[in-house]
Design an enzyme around this catalytic site. Structure first.
Site, mmCIF file in Angstrom:
data_model
loop_
_atom_site.group_PDB
_atom_site.id
_atom_site.type_symbol
_atom_site.label_atom_id
_atom_site.label_comp_id
_atom_site.label_asym_id
_atom_site.label_seq_id
_atom_site.Cartn_x
_atom_site.Cartn_y
_atom_site.Cartn_z
ATOM 1 N N HIS A 90 -15.033 -0.541 -3.951
ATOM 2 C CA HIS A 90 -15.088 0.647 -3.103
ATOM 3 C C HIS A 90 -16.080 1.695 -3.605
ATOM 4 O O HIS A 90 -16.261 2.724 -2.973
ATOM 5 C CB HIS A 90 -13.702 1.311 -3.043
ATOM 6 C CG HIS A 90 -12.680 0.492 -2.337
ATOM 7 N ND1 HIS A 90 -11.774 -0.305 -3.004
ATOM 8 C CD2 HIS A 90 -12.409 0.347 -1.016
ATOM 9 C CE1 HIS A 90 -10.983 -0.906 -2.136
ATOM 10 N NE2 HIS A 90 -11.351 -0.535 -0.920
ATOM 11 N N CYS A 92 -7.172 1.404 -2.514
ATOM 12 C CA CYS A 92 -7.974 0.839 -3.605
ATOM 13 C C CYS A 92 -7.105 0.497 -4.820
ATOM 14 O O CYS A 92 -6.610 1.381 -5.512
ATOM 15 C CB CYS A 92 -9.069 1.825 -4.004
ATOM 16 S SG CYS A 92 -10.076 1.248 -5.385
ATOM 17 N N SER A 139 0.782 -1.237 0.000
ATOM 18 C CA SER A 139 0.000 0.000 0.000
ATOM 19 C C SER A 139 0.810 1.281 0.000
ATOM 20 O O SER A 139 0.417 2.257 -0.631
ATOM 21 C CB SER A 139 -0.947 0.016 1.196
ATOM 22 O OG SER A 139 -1.863 -1.035 1.077
#
Length: 185
Positions: A50, A63, A7
């Site tokens: 999402h 995302c 991430s």
């Protein structure tokens, strides 16, 4: 050691895309849990998706679909250039021997090492810090510090600088990021 960054690498993609004008803070993409590109289905980290996601929510929720879209628009050359500018893909200069440099893939690297061209579909995985991306925990710490320092890249050291003890110490380097980019990341 070295590892796939996950991430946090998305901060690099967001920074590059904002700086290059590929997206704005208002840019949004729909995430339905997957995205079909180049004949392959790429999945989001949240199978149900999402919904409509802007950069703020994309970073908050990590995302994948948002960053797949951004990576395709950014393209691998700019992504690789910005990754290196933000301290990834090479030694940090820490005062330790044998520091690993990691790997930020590029078309030149792939042609040189694998004798095959870069395919656009490979950029999709790189855009979320996967594929051939390899970084060190220290590089990720520098990236975190860059965010915390408002766009300044630090040179890591083992001890606090003291006269005569750490002659190689350097203050953080301002990378000249736009204030709007720093505010978003």
């Amino acid at each position: 050691g070295q590892y796939a960054p996950g991430s946090l690498f998305k901060v690099v993609v967001a920074t590059a895309a904002l700086e290059e004008g590929v997206i704005t803070p208002a840019t949004a993409f729909f995430c339905g849990g997957q995205l079909a590109l180049y004949g392959t289905v790429f999945h989001c980290n949240r199978p149900e998706g999402h919904g409509l996601v802007d950069i703020h929510r994309a970073l908050q929720m990590s995302c994948n679909v948002f960053f797949y879209q951004v990576g395709v628009r950014l393209e691998i050359e700019r992504l690789a250039r910005w990754s290196k500018r933000l301290g990834l893909g090479g030694p940090s200069g820490v005062d330790l021997p044998h520091e690993a440099g990691g790997l930020i893939p590029s078309p030149e690297w792939k042609l040189r090492t694998q004798k095959t061209p870069w395919y656009a579909g490979e950029t999709v995985s790189v855009a979320i810090g996967q594929g051939q991306v390899i970084v060190t925990p220290l590089q990720m710490a520098r990236l975190t510090a860059l965010v915390a320092n408002g766009g300044k890249l630090v040179s890591p050291h083992l001890v606090r600088p003291q006269p005569g003890l750490t002659p190689g110490w350097a203050p953080p380097v301002d990378l000249g990021l736009k204030p709007e980019t720093v505010a978003v990341i």
